[in-house]
Design a protein around this motif. Structure first.
Motif, mmCIF file in Angstrom:
data_model
loop_
_atom_site.group_PDB
_atom_site.id
_atom_site.type_symbol
_atom_site.label_atom_id
_atom_site.label_comp_id
_atom_site.label_asym_id
_atom_site.label_seq_id
_atom_site.Cartn_x
_atom_site.Cartn_y
_atom_site.Cartn_z
ATOM 1 N N ILE A 179 -8.189 -3.766 5.355
ATOM 2 C CA ILE A 179 -6.982 -4.210 4.633
ATOM 3 C C ILE A 179 -6.233 -5.333 5.347
ATOM 4 O O ILE A 179 -5.235 -5.820 4.834
ATOM 5 N N ILE A 204 -3.884 4.607 -0.679
ATOM 6 C CA ILE A 204 -4.678 5.210 0.402
ATOM 7 C C ILE A 204 -4.442 6.708 0.318
ATOM 8 O O ILE A 204 -3.298 7.165 0.379
ATOM 9 N N LYS A 228 -2.227 -0.937 -3.879
ATOM 10 C CA LYS A 228 -3.378 -0.108 -3.497
ATOM 11 C C LYS A 228 -2.906 1.255 -3.006
ATOM 12 O O LYS A 228 -1.848 1.374 -2.396
ATOM 13 N N TYR A 268 0.854 -1.186 0.000
ATOM 14 C CA TYR A 268 0.000 0.000 0.000
ATOM 15 C C TYR A 268 0.891 1.238 0.000
ATOM 16 O O TYR A 268 1.975 1.241 0.576
ATOM 17 N N ILE A 292 3.330 -0.609 4.030
ATOM 18 C CA ILE A 292 2.680 0.676 3.773
ATOM 19 C C ILE A 292 3.799 1.699 3.677
ATOM 20 O O ILE A 292 4.612 1.836 4.587
ATOM 21 N N HIS A 308 -7.749 3.928 -4.001
ATOM 22 C CA HIS A 308 -8.596 2.800 -3.635
ATOM 23 C C HIS A 308 -9.324 3.048 -2.316
ATOM 24 O O HIS A 308 -10.427 2.552 -2.100
#
Length: 183
Positions: free
Chosen positions: A182, A117, A115, A3, A98, A159
């Motif tokens: 998630i 964020i 993805k 992410y 992340i 997303h």
């Protein structure tokens, strides 16, 4: 799953990351800003910056970066290869990560992540946060904001969108819901 968490200046990325680390201990966390800071400590990079720009200290380079398009290109040609290599190393070794990357859209690096964020806060809230946090003037904050893609563009491509117009407790609730989705 990899992410990326992004958002424009003053949206609360650092605060969100601190909370997500508590909520998602099984994830590895990284920051592009930390990687850039490593680049500024690298002697080869410092020498290249000095040779090309006449300065090598981060605050001096930052001033040139934002005030001169030619200097911006020079800085990017020196710093970005280092950042990209470090980022590729990170993404190849961790299964769940992340990465905080404020300008992932501006540098067309979204494709490296599974993805996106996006952290959103209204413009005036962001201006006030940066003035309080960094001591910038309103004009300085707005100059940085103008160099970033509009929030709406990023929000539409993300997303997940986390709204951060409220207090810290409201943000924690938003992030808790995100973390559950998630895991």
């Amino acid at each position: 799953m990899h992410y990326v968490i992004t958002g424009n200046i003053g949206c609360g990325k650092s605060t969100a990351i601190k909370e997500l680390k508590l909520l998602l201990p099984e994830f590895s966390f990284y920051s592009i800003d930390d990687i850039v800071a490593q680049a500024y400590r690298d002697e080869t990079i410092k020498s290249q910056l000095q040779a090309m720009l006449g300065v090598s200290e981060k605050h001096q380079v930052r001033e040139l970066f934002f005030s001169n398009p030619q200097s911006k290109s020079t800085v990017e040609s020196i710093i970005n290869p280092f950042v990209n290599k470090q980022l590729q190393d990170i993404l190849s070794k961790d299964e769940n990560s992340i990465t905080e990357y404020p300008v992932v859209f501006e540098y067309n690096q979204v494709h490296l992540f599974d993805k996106v964020i996006f952290l959103y806060a209204d413009d005036e809230i962001r201006v006030q946060r940066v003035i309080q946090r960094n001591g910038f003037t309103r004009d300085q904050v707005q100059a940085v904001m103008q160099k970033q893609l509009p929030q709406e563009t990023k929000m539409n491509a993300a997303h997940y969108v986390v709204m951060n117009n409220g207090d810290i407790e409201t943000l924690k609730q938003e992030l808790s819901a995100l973390a559950e989705s998630i895991k």
